[in-house]
Design a protein around this motif. Structure first.
Motif, PDB file in Angstrom:
ATOM      1  N   THR A 159      33.773  43.204  42.831  1.00  0.00           N
ATOM      2  CA  THR A 159      34.401  41.953  42.411  1.00  0.00           C
ATOM      3  C   THR A 159      33.358  40.929  41.998  1.00  0.00           C
ATOM      4  OG1 THR A 159      36.267  42.313  43.899  1.00  0.00           O
ATOM      5  CG2 THR A 159      35.909  40.080  43.150  1.00  0.00           C
ATOM      6  N   VAL A 160      32.270  40.809  42.781  1.00  0.00           N
ATOM      7  CA  VAL A 160      31.261  39.803  42.460  1.00  0.00           C
ATOM      8  C   VAL A 160      30.577  40.095  41.136  1.00  0.00           C
ATOM      9  CG1 VAL A 160      30.806  39.040  44.813  1.00  0.00           C
ATOM     10  CG2 VAL A 160      29.608  41.033  43.928  1.00  0.00           C
ATOM     11  N   ASP A 161      30.465  41.381  40.767  1.00  0.00           N
ATOM     12  CA  ASP A 161      29.878  41.724  39.471  1.00  0.00           C
ATOM     13  C   ASP A 161      30.756  41.196  38.340  1.00  0.00           C
ATOM     14  OD1 ASP A 161      27.855  43.097  40.783  1.00  0.00           O
ATOM     15  OD2 ASP A 161      28.972  44.973  40.780  1.00  0.00           O
ATOM     16  N   ILE A 162      32.066  41.406  38.487  1.00  0.00           N
ATOM     17  CA  ILE A 162      33.021  40.940  37.477  1.00  0.00           C
ATOM     18  C   ILE A 162      32.976  39.419  37.398  1.00  0.00           C
ATOM     19  CG2 ILE A 162      35.464  40.877  36.834  1.00  0.00           C
ATOM     20  CD1 ILE A 162      35.806  43.475  38.449  1.00  0.00           C
ATOM     21  N   GLN A 163      32.977  38.767  38.555  1.00  0.00           N
ATOM     22  CA  GLN A 163      33.013  37.310  38.579  1.00  0.00           C
ATOM     23  C   GLN A 163      31.729  36.718  38.018  1.00  0.00           C
ATOM     24  OE1 GLN A 163      33.934  36.282  42.618  1.00  0.00           O
ATOM     25  NE2 GLN A 163      36.129  36.647  42.360  1.00  0.00           N
ATOM     26  N   SER A 164      30.592  37.370  38.243  1.00  0.00           N
ATOM     27  CA  SER A 164      29.337  36.876  37.703  1.00  0.00           C
ATOM     28  C   SER A 164      29.393  36.813  36.183  1.00  0.00           C
ATOM     29  CB  SER A 164      28.186  37.782  38.148  1.00  0.00           C
ATOM     30  OG  SER A 164      26.971  37.358  37.580  1.00  0.00           O
ATOM     31  N   GLN A 166      32.084  36.532  34.360  1.00  0.00           N
ATOM     32  CA  GLN A 166      33.004  35.464  33.963  1.00  0.00           C
ATOM     33  C   GLN A 166      32.331  34.099  34.022  1.00  0.00           C
ATOM     34  OE1 GLN A 166      36.069  36.744  36.873  1.00  0.00           O
ATOM     35  NE2 GLN A 166      37.500  36.577  35.168  1.00  0.00           N
ATOM     36  N   LEU A 167      31.525  33.873  35.062  1.00  0.00           N
ATOM     37  CA  LEU A 167      30.841  32.590  35.195  1.00  0.00           C
ATOM     38  C   LEU A 167      29.835  32.380  34.066  1.00  0.00           C
ATOM     39  CD1 LEU A 167      30.279  32.582  39.055  1.00  0.00           C
ATOM     40  CD2 LEU A 167      31.832  31.095  37.771  1.00  0.00           C
ATOM     41  N   ASP A 184      39.328  29.936  38.224  1.00  0.00           N
ATOM     42  CA  ASP A 184      40.144  30.999  38.809  1.00  0.00           C
ATOM     43  C   ASP A 184      39.566  32.332  38.330  1.00  0.00           C
ATOM     44  OD1 ASP A 184      42.093  32.445  40.025  1.00  0.00           O
ATOM     45  OD2 ASP A 184      43.671  32.012  38.554  1.00  0.00           O
ATOM     46  N   LEU A 185      38.835  32.991  39.215  1.00  0.00           N
ATOM     47  CA  LEU A 185      38.126  34.211  38.830  1.00  0.00           C
ATOM     48  C   LEU A 185      38.903  35.461  39.227  1.00  0.00           C
ATOM     49  CD1 LEU A 185      34.503  33.213  39.915  1.00  0.00           C
ATOM     50  CD2 LEU A 185      35.571  32.929  37.671  1.00  0.00           C
ATOM     51  N   ALA A 186      38.606  36.560  38.567  1.00  0.00           N
ATOM     52  CA  ALA A 186      39.260  37.830  38.861  1.00  0.00           C
ATOM     53  C   ALA A 186      38.927  38.283  40.278  1.00  0.00           C
ATOM     54  CB  ALA A 186      38.818  38.897  37.861  1.00  0.00           C
ATOM     55  N   THR A 187      39.881  38.927  40.921  1.00  0.00           N
ATOM     56  CA  THR A 187      39.664  39.425  42.286  1.00  0.00           C
ATOM     57  C   THR A 187      39.807  40.938  42.379  1.00  0.00           C
ATOM     58  OG1 THR A 187      42.006  39.054  42.824  1.00  0.00           O
ATOM     59  CG2 THR A 187      40.465  37.277  43.330  1.00  0.00           C
TER      60      THR A 187
END
Length: 551
Positions: A159-164, A166-167, A184-187
């Motif tokens: 999840t943190v890879d995806i959110q990184s 996005q940021l 609102d980030l992906a989970t």
């Protein structure tokens, strides 16, 4: 919610445990008496049920857990201000080996699906290990991990890879700091990037560490013993070992420790020495080829039925609370008794957390020699701690104390419940291997990751880990099943908790029912049919114990 407000753990106790928050001046009924509380008592904490003078003894779990620093009046809560650690002395006395074996009829025809090794042991998983003999090889270990894990289908996008990502996109689009903080980030976690190439290999595990040289020879020798325990472990198919060459932890010591644990060792084992081979690229290329060849051999193994007697369960606790010794610990203690009755093995460790219950455990040792070894290891460990200004009494953490474990003796009396009631068949010093069925005591610190690492090194092919506050601890090669002592924790941290035993506190399940339910779950995990939280989270903690003082 259970209407019962308080609990007396043992008839001898002169404290009651609050099962819910209680208010100052509130009246509480227990038995034929009514107590008026002089303090607010939070759930998990305790109050005394008789006046206690300065120096007076406080009992819980039927054992001495502290002495009053000042007078404590009936209805007053115990805390660090009025209670100090105290535990009874112990001597090697008569054997008390009679115990009430649980009814195992529901499990007598059960089995698990495991990996059968040539030495007769059975694994609950099938891993390949890549191990550095010294911390100098950790960078090369990382290179091999990067080369192997994702390409062979053992990696996944977190999840943190995806959110990184996005940021980064939000920043490039000109978003403000406030936009970033409120985004609102992906989970959702992505599926594995690639299909697993070796279907019968559960994973490749890389045991990085900070040892092998630069410390005492005692530590480097113990490290070799621990690594040998992992290499010979039933959950391991084989290993690649990276050696620099000049370190204290020599390959010859590792081989001797392997032979000590498995005289007829026949697993594929590749040991590479960088100072002999030379160029790093050549060194890593050889390691990569040999590891791949080993994986091909490991992939030939398949799960087959095995009796429950082939299970060896490590018993662990961490981030404990005031309910640990009332719910989860006695529940896995019953699981322990069930498995011992079925011919299996369990390992109870964390010697600083056996302070105060030594007499009971000593009396349960199968013979005086075993009791004497337990006594020697306990006293030597505590003396070593005292010599550097510590001691077993300093074991409870701030979190333990905040949640009702005021003294080490209170914590220990509850922690020992994990070992059930069966006789102690063996006492092991770190990093020895478990060889006798039944309850084994293993000398380790109370530090949960060091202790869990040691239990697996001694042969535990699955670990039951109780927690009252929540901890994500896992292990590289053995499933670590996390059990919550209370329902609020299970609901608050469902991503790291596998089993909830808060039902015991709530009165909807008995300790025996929970213990049997836990063994059912263990069978599913051991068979590879149930994936635990630590595995889903890729939580692979590995910390060797440096024999200096660690509580």
């Amino acid at each position: 919610m259970n209407k019962k407000k308080v609990l007396q753990v043992h008839p001898r106790d002169n404290v009651l445990v609050a099962l819910q928050d209680l208010q100052k001046d509130e009246t509480v009924s227990f038995g034929d008496k009514v107590y008026t509380l002089r303090d607010a008592v939070k759930a998990k904490h305790k109050f005394v049920i008789e006046d206690i003078e300065t120096g007076g003894k406080v009992y819980m779990y039927g054992v001495l857990v502290g002495k009053a620093k000042q007078p404590i009046a009936t209805g007053e809560a115990i805390n660090l201000g009025n209670l100090s650690h105290a535990a009874s002395d112990f001597v090697i006395g008569e054997r008390h080996l009679d115990w009430h074996k649980p009814d195992t009829s529901a499990f007598k025809d059960r089995h698990f699906m495991g990996y059968h090794r040539s030495d007769g042991s059975v694994g609950t998983a099938n891993y390949w290990l890549v191990i550095p003999l010294v911390f100098c090889e950790n960078k090369n270990l990382g290179k091999l991990e990067k080369a192997l894990v994702e390409d062979l289908g053992y990696g996944k996008t977190e999840t943190v890879d995806i959110q990184s990502g996005q940021l980064i996109d939000l920043y490039k689009s000109g978003k403000s700091i406030e936009d970033i903080l409120t985004a609102d980030l992906a989970t959702e976690v992505a599926a594995p990037k690639k299909e697993r190439l070796f279907k019968n290999v559960d994973g490749i595990r890389f045991l990085s560490h900070t040892g092998g040289c630069g410390s005492t020879r005692e530590d480097s020798d113990a490290l070799c013993g621990l690594l040998a325990g992992y290499i010979t472990h039933p959950n391991v198919a084989g290993a690649t070992v990276l050696s620099l060459g000049c370190q204290h932890a020599q390959a010859s010591i590792l081989k001797a420790e392997i032979k000590k644990r498995a005289a007829d060792f026949d697993k594929p084992l590749y040991i590479l020495e960088q100072q002999k081979i030379g160029v790093t690229e050549t060194f890593l290329s050889q390691a990569l080829k040999q590891t791949f060849a080993g994986l091909m051999q490991a992939n030939q193994m398949q799960r087959k039925p095995a009796p429950l007697s082939k299970l060896c369960i490590g018993l662990e606790c961490g981030a404990s609370d005031g309910f640990s010794g009332i719910s989860a610990n006695p529940a896995i203690g019953y699981t322990s008794d069930l498995l011992v009755s079925l011919g299996g093995s369990v390992i109870l460790s964390e010697f600083p957390e056996l302070c105060g219950v030594e007499q009971n455990l000593s009396d349960r040792c199968v013979d005086e020699a075993t009791a004497a070894r337990f006594s020697h290891l306990m006293k030597a460990y505590n003396d070593r701690a005292v010599a550097v200004g510590s001691g077993f009494d300093m074991n409870p953490s701030p979190g333990n104390i905040r949640d009702g474990l005021i003294t080490d003796a209170i914590k220990s009396a509850g922690a020992a419940k994990k070992g059930g009631t069966s006789p102690v068949t063996a006492v092991l010093d770190y990093p020895e291997k478990q060889i006798k069925p039944g309850l084994n005591l293993l000398c380790t610190p109370g530090s949960d990751v060091e202790s869990c690492t040691a239990e697996v090194g001694a042969g535990a092919n699955i670990v039951l880990f109780t927690t009252g506050l929540g901890t994500p601890t896992g292990n590289p090669i053995a499933p670590v099943v996390k059990l919550a002592t209370n329902t609020p924790l299970a609901e608050k941290m469902p991503d790291i908790i596998d089993i909830n035993t808060g039902s015991i506190i709530e009165g909807t399940e008995t300790i025996e029912q929970a213990g049997a339910r836990i063994l059912d779950y263990v069978i599913e995990v051991a068979s590879g049919r149930q994936i635990i939280a630590a595995e889903r989270n890729r939580q692979y903690d590995f910390i060797p114990w440096k024999r200096g003082v660690s509580l």
